[in-house]
Design an enzyme around this catalytic site. Sequence first.
Site, short mmCIF file in Angstrom:
data_model
loop_
_atom_site.label_atom_id
_atom_site.label_comp_id
_atom_site.label_asym_id
_atom_site.label_seq_id
_atom_site.Cartn_x
_atom_site.Cartn_y
_atom_site.Cartn_z
N THR A 188 0.83 -1.21 0.00
CA THR A 188 0.00 0.00 0.00
C THR A 188 0.86 1.26 0.00
O THR A 188 1.99 1.23 0.50
CB THR A 188 -0.87 -0.04 1.28
OG1 THR A 188 -1.84 -1.06 1.12
CG2 THR A 188 -1.54 1.28 1.59
N ARG A 216 -13.99 -7.22 0.03
CA ARG A 216 -13.27 -6.99 1.30
C ARG A 216 -12.68 -5.57 1.30
O ARG A 216 -12.09 -5.13 0.34
CB ARG A 216 -12.16 -8.03 1.44
CG ARG A 216 -11.27 -7.85 2.69
CD ARG A 216 -10.00 -7.08 2.36
NE ARG A 216 -9.05 -7.08 3.48
CZ ARG A 216 -8.00 -6.26 3.53
NH1 ARG A 216 -7.77 -5.40 2.56
NH2 ARG A 216 -7.17 -6.31 4.54
N VAL A 217 -12.86 -4.85 2.40
CA VAL A 217 -12.24 -3.54 2.56
C VAL A 217 -11.30 -3.62 3.75
O VAL A 217 -11.67 -4.15 4.80
CB VAL A 217 -13.30 -2.44 2.79
CG1 VAL A 217 -12.63 -1.09 3.04
CG2 VAL A 217 -14.23 -2.33 1.60
N GLY A 218 -10.09 -3.11 3.58
CA GLY A 218 -9.10 -3.13 4.67
C GLY A 218 -9.07 -1.81 5.42
O GLY A 218 -10.00 -1.00 5.34
N ASP A 219 -7.98 -1.61 6.13
CA ASP A 219 -7.85 -0.43 6.98
C ASP A 219 -7.59 0.85 6.20
O ASP A 219 -7.94 1.96 6.66
CB ASP A 219 -6.66 -0.63 7.94
CG ASP A 219 -5.36 -0.80 7.16
OD1 ASP A 219 -5.27 -1.73 6.34
OD2 ASP A 219 -4.44 0.03 7.33
N THR A 239 0.40 1.03 6.76
CA THR A 239 0.35 -0.08 5.81
C THR A 239 0.58 -1.36 6.61
O THR A 239 1.17 -1.32 7.68
CB THR A 239 1.41 0.07 4.71
OG1 THR A 239 1.42 -1.10 3.89
CG2 THR A 239 2.81 0.27 5.28
N GLY A 242 -4.28 -5.46 7.34
CA GLY A 242 -5.34 -4.50 7.60
C GLY A 242 -6.31 -4.83 8.72
O GLY A 242 -6.75 -3.93 9.45
#
Length: 321
Positions: A188, A216-219, A239, A242
Amino acid sequence: MQTNPVLLVHGGAWAIPDDMLEAHEQGVFDALQAGYSLLERGASAIDAVEAAVARMEDDGTFDAGRGSFLTRDGRVQLDALLMDGATLRAGGVACVERLRNPIKAARLVMDRSPHVYFVGAGAEEFAQSQGMKLIDNSELVTERERERLAAAQAKERAGMPDLTFAGDDKSRETAVDVDAPGFESHDTVGAVALDTQGRIAAGTSTGGTLNKAPGRVGDSSLIGCGCYADNASAAVSLTGWGEPIMKLVLGKWATDRVQQGVSPEQAAPEAIAYLYRRLGGHGGIILLGPDGRYGIAHNTPRMAWGVCTSDGPRTGVQLRQ
Ligand code: ASP
């Protein structure tokens, strides 16, 4: 009174392979140039962050924009967030598949919508309505990532954990828990900036984790998780793995430490140590206060980082913790 501008960028924290080190260092250097040249001319921190992140999205080296990791069904799905510490305005997009520069869409969300966050088709439609071109997802997919996905899926079928992180163990004090889930590579990109008016801003952009489930969504694009900025505390971009970062709302945790009087130099490694201590998480952080003090830390073997002040640019792919 004019402040001396500062720009920090990162291009992911993981066991970056030797043959990719040069590209990572060049990529963060180019991002510094793109962002700092604006700051020197008096541009806002948010403009500099957007430019630096967009530069890394355009660089196929990183897990952002073209060249991102692929979902388990072989597509690129992107998340990005921008936040302005002077006003607390923010804009984010997630799960977008047809935008070359999600950070620019995030900027449009921030500037031209009454909302803070758009996902999927709605985000793409909004970006298009504001003049951004929609592209075919295949334009974001590279051969390198097809091969990487195939290798990860072959390992998965063979029941082997992905030990990408378990490389150069000597580069950190914290032990790597190789049995923990989620040992993908983390590439990232992010930036934090302080402009001549004393305003700070942060931005993070990602293709997420390798072989992730669609949707899926990460941080990275979640406020307070992978990105946060508030002139009352600090600007941060993270980074790494997540899911633990989200559970700890780690970006906000780090900026709160700065607000409590801890220096960014100290709060950055503390945040990463907290991530590991609480959830066995791995990652990297850049953290910048409105007074220009900053911290960089990671507990992965390597992290691509860059910082530019009035003393000029510095870049690296590893820090001693
Ligand atoms: N934090 C990102 C995510 O989990 C991955 C990364 O940092 O590369 O989506």
